[in-house]
Design a protein around this motif. Structure first.
Motif, mmCIF file in Angstrom:
data_model
loop_
_atom_site.group_PDB
_atom_site.id
_atom_site.type_symbol
_atom_site.label_atom_id
_atom_site.label_comp_id
_atom_site.label_asym_id
_atom_site.label_seq_id
_atom_site.Cartn_x
_atom_site.Cartn_y
_atom_site.Cartn_z
ATOM 1 N N TYR A 72 -40.597 28.116 36.820
ATOM 2 C CA TYR A 72 -39.969 27.407 37.347
ATOM 3 C C TYR A 72 -41.552 26.449 38.378
ATOM 4 C CZ TYR A 72 -35.079 28.971 38.904
ATOM 5 O OH TYR A 72 -34.320 29.433 38.510
ATOM 6 N N ALA A 73 -41.342 25.206 38.019
ATOM 7 C CA ALA A 73 -43.010 25.214 38.278
ATOM 8 C C ALA A 73 -42.311 23.949 39.380
ATOM 9 C CB ALA A 73 -43.065 23.891 37.488
ATOM 10 N N ASN A 74 -43.120 24.288 41.392
ATOM 11 C CA ASN A 74 -43.214 24.042 41.742
ATOM 12 C C ASN A 74 -41.495 23.327 42.122
ATOM 13 O OD1 ASN A 74 -45.837 22.781 42.138
ATOM 14 N ND2 ASN A 74 -45.618 21.407 40.750
ATOM 15 N N GLY A 75 -40.715 24.487 42.034
ATOM 16 C CA GLY A 75 -39.733 24.536 42.209
ATOM 17 C C GLY A 75 -38.306 24.076 41.138
ATOM 18 N N GLU A 76 -38.924 23.921 40.212
ATOM 19 C CA GLU A 76 -37.961 22.828 39.288
ATOM 20 C C GLU A 76 -37.928 23.915 37.971
ATOM 21 O OE1 GLU A 76 -38.833 19.511 38.605
ATOM 22 O OE2 GLU A 76 -38.421 18.319 40.231
ATOM 23 N N LEU A 77 -36.973 24.253 37.626
ATOM 24 C CA LEU A 77 -36.745 25.130 35.951
ATOM 25 C C LEU A 77 -37.137 24.346 34.815
ATOM 26 C CD1 LEU A 77 -35.570 27.538 35.062
ATOM 27 C CD2 LEU A 77 -33.296 26.633 34.463
ATOM 28 N N GLN A 78 -38.161 25.087 34.657
ATOM 29 C CA GLN A 78 -39.201 24.243 33.077
ATOM 30 C C GLN A 78 -38.418 24.831 31.651
ATOM 31 O OE1 GLN A 78 -41.221 21.991 33.931
ATOM 32 N NE2 GLN A 78 -40.698 22.135 35.704
ATOM 33 N N LEU A 79 -37.870 24.048 30.926
ATOM 34 C CA LEU A 79 -37.922 24.256 29.547
ATOM 35 C C LEU A 79 -39.258 25.262 28.634
ATOM 36 C CD1 LEU A 79 -36.708 21.194 28.603
ATOM 37 C CD2 LEU A 79 -35.270 22.669 29.013
ATOM 38 N N ASP A 80 -38.691 25.554 27.603
ATOM 39 C CA ASP A 80 -40.108 26.294 26.880
ATOM 40 C C ASP A 80 -41.137 25.320 26.263
ATOM 41 O OD1 ASP A 80 -38.584 28.126 27.190
ATOM 42 O OD2 ASP A 80 -37.565 28.692 25.136
ATOM 43 N N SER A 81 -41.384 24.220 26.580
ATOM 44 C CA SER A 81 -42.097 23.604 26.167
ATOM 45 C C SER A 81 -43.057 23.331 27.349
ATOM 46 C CB SER A 81 -41.304 22.272 25.638
ATOM 47 O OG SER A 81 -40.511 21.768 26.484
ATOM 48 N N TYR A 82 -42.654 23.498 28.559
ATOM 49 C CA TYR A 82 -43.346 22.871 29.432
ATOM 50 C C TYR A 82 -44.780 23.507 29.909
ATOM 51 C CZ TYR A 82 -45.709 23.934 34.385
ATOM 52 O OH TYR A 82 -46.698 24.332 35.387
ATOM 53 N N ILE A 83 -45.920 22.908 29.658
ATOM 54 C CA ILE A 83 -47.299 22.810 29.785
ATOM 55 C C ILE A 83 -47.544 23.348 31.039
ATOM 56 C CG2 ILE A 83 -49.936 22.409 28.865
ATOM 57 C CD1 ILE A 83 -47.952 23.233 26.834
ATOM 58 N N PRO A 84 -48.412 24.174 31.521
ATOM 59 C CA PRO A 84 -48.989 24.088 33.547
ATOM 60 C C PRO A 84 -50.142 23.207 33.432
ATOM 61 C CG PRO A 84 -48.861 26.021 32.088
ATOM 62 C CD PRO A 84 -49.018 25.433 31.364
ATOM 63 N N LYS A 85 -50.404 22.341 34.618
ATOM 64 C CA LYS A 85 -51.283 22.075 35.293
ATOM 65 C C LYS A 85 -51.964 22.559 36.152
ATOM 66 C CE LYS A 85 -49.096 18.017 37.501
ATOM 67 N NZ LYS A 85 -47.859 18.950 36.539
ATOM 68 N N GLU A 86 -53.286 22.257 36.906
ATOM 69 C CA GLU A 86 -54.240 22.265 37.949
ATOM 70 C C GLU A 86 -53.014 21.802 38.818
ATOM 71 O OE1 GLU A 86 -58.016 20.876 38.005
ATOM 72 O OE2 GLU A 86 -58.364 22.290 35.899
ATOM 73 N N GLY A 87 -52.924 23.169 40.013
ATOM 74 C CA GLY A 87 -52.082 22.877 41.218
ATOM 75 C C GLY A 87 -51.048 23.113 40.965
ATOM 76 N N ASP A 88 -50.252 23.944 40.505
ATOM 77 C CA ASP A 88 -48.274 23.730 40.121
ATOM 78 C C ASP A 88 -48.617 24.924 40.451
ATOM 79 O OD1 ASP A 88 -47.938 21.273 39.302
ATOM 80 O OD2 ASP A 88 -47.775 21.877 36.608
ATOM 81 N N ASN A 89 -47.679 25.240 41.020
ATOM 82 C CA ASN A 89 -46.950 26.430 41.889
ATOM 83 C C ASN A 89 -46.342 27.510 40.683
ATOM 84 O OD1 ASN A 89 -45.097 28.671 43.764
ATOM 85 N ND2 ASN A 89 -46.556 27.862 44.754
ATOM 86 N N ILE A 90 -46.219 28.450 40.059
ATOM 87 C CA ILE A 90 -45.476 28.910 39.129
ATOM 88 C C ILE A 90 -44.711 29.980 39.875
ATOM 89 C CG2 ILE A 90 -45.518 29.506 36.307
ATOM 90 C CD1 ILE A 90 -45.694 26.286 37.220
ATOM 91 N N ARG A 91 -43.486 30.192 38.935
ATOM 92 C CA ARG A 91 -43.115 31.464 39.708
ATOM 93 C C ARG A 91 -42.509 31.791 38.341
ATOM 94 N NH1 ARG A 91 -37.913 32.378 42.326
ATOM 95 N NH2 ARG A 91 -37.352 29.875 42.213
ATOM 96 N N ILE A 92 -41.916 32.716 38.172
ATOM 97 C CA ILE A 92 -41.969 33.845 36.945
ATOM 98 C C ILE A 92 -40.211 34.697 37.651
ATOM 99 C CG2 ILE A 92 -41.822 35.209 34.986
ATOM 100 C CD1 ILE A 92 -44.853 33.803 34.848
#
Length: 323
Positions: A72-92
């Motif tokens: 999850y990035a900023n509360g939203e479920l992500q696909l495998d293609s997701y690339i994180p950026k600075e300031g993102d809150n990541i939950r695994i």
């Protein structure tokens, strides 16, 4: 006599250690799901899922093949293609029907502005072999200035050499020794790499060798200059035009979880308190984890790079010494 009474028990300690016997206790163990991930801004997210095991178990017993992993990035479920950026809150979030559940979240820190550097080479030597190969050795001093933003921040310093040799030389250089390397960093020459070492560990000989994490406790919201010294820098190549020789100095802004994990690893491998705990003279140092299951670490980093070009310096050194 009082002193002798205290010395006699100490003399008996070697006799007591001779009575030790190795045994494997029959301990009940409920595995916990282990989640490990180092998230880097601009790169795909990878998570390694395993399970805890007893020290006496083989590594095969840590495998977990039925786990489902969600990012999850900023509360939203992500696909495998997701690339994180600075300031993102990541939950695994990882779930295994056989082992259980483990999750952790981390904020990707903002990178600092690109550091600036001044440098000086010294103890320079250069010579030419009979087959017209050129050797250069030197030491390097670098002052690397970083700008610290407001708030609590943690950093990691790393470096690498950037050298592109001519592919046509691969067959000629049978030894594989052509190249350029920045050499060995003298960690203890930069005081901030030692800020995690307490007075007791310092008295007992603790050093910062291999440890390049630090915080901004001493310079919060200001600038700081890392004083870096490198030994055994070298260059070897056939006489003539040389490729680019660059040094990449990397200052990564890291999450507190990454810093805390690195600090734990130093305490475990190099700290005196760990040894005292192993011998029963102090409390044990527990492993660090920010995962809900108590196993694993989810960390994040953003990189800033300063590149130093040493090509002209090496070329001029060769021309001055070898005519």
């Amino acid at each position: 006599m009082v002193i002798l009474k205290k010395i006699y028990p100490l003399l008996a300690l070697p006799l007591l250690t001779g009575c030790e016997e190795a045994f494997t206790p029959d301990m009940p163990h409920t595995p916990a799901l282990c989640v490990n991930s180092l998230i880097t801004a601009g790169e795909p997210v990878e998570a390694k899922i395993s399970k805890s095991r007893l020290y006496t178990d083989s590594s095969e017993k840590s495998e977990v093949r039925d786990a489902e992993v969600r990012i999850y990035a900023n509360g939203e479920l992500q696909l495998d293609s997701y690339i994180p950026k600075e300031g993102d809150n990541i939950r695994i979030v990882a779930e295994s029907p056989a082992v259980g559940r483990g999750e952790a979240d981390v904020l990707i820190p903002a990178s600092i502005p690109a550091p600036t550097a001044t440098w000086e080479a010294y103890d320079v030597s250069c010579w030419e072999s009979d087959n017209e190969e050129v050797f250069t050795q030197f030491k390097l001093k670098i002052d690397l200035r970083i700008e610290d933003p407001k708030g609590e921040n943690y950093y990691k310093f790393s470096f690498n050499s950037d050298f592109q040799a001519d592919e046509e030389l691969d067959d000629f250089d049978a030894s594989g020794n052509y190249g350029f390397a920045i050499g060995l960093l003298l960690y203890d020459m930069e005081p901030i790499f030692r800020e995690h070492i307490g007075i007791f560990e310092s008295i007992m000989g603790g050093d910062a060798e291999g440890f390049s994490f630090f915080s901004d406790r001493q310079f919060e919201g200001k600038s700081y200059t890392l004083h870096l010294q490198f030994d055994n820098c070298w260059f070897r190549y056939p006489k003539g035009e040389i490729p680019d020789c660059n040094v990449n100095l990397i200052v990564s802004s890291v999450s507190s979880s990454y810093y805390n994990w690195a600090n734990y690893i130093w305490q475990r491998d190099s700290g005196t308190l760990t040894e005292l705990g192993d011998y029963g003279f102090g409390d044990p140092i527990w492993g660090y984890s920010n995962v809900s299951s108590g196993a694993g670490v989810v960390a994040a980093q953003s990189k800033s790079v300063c590149t130093i070009d040493l090509t002209d310096f090496i070329q001029e050194t060769i021309h001055e010494i070898i005519k």
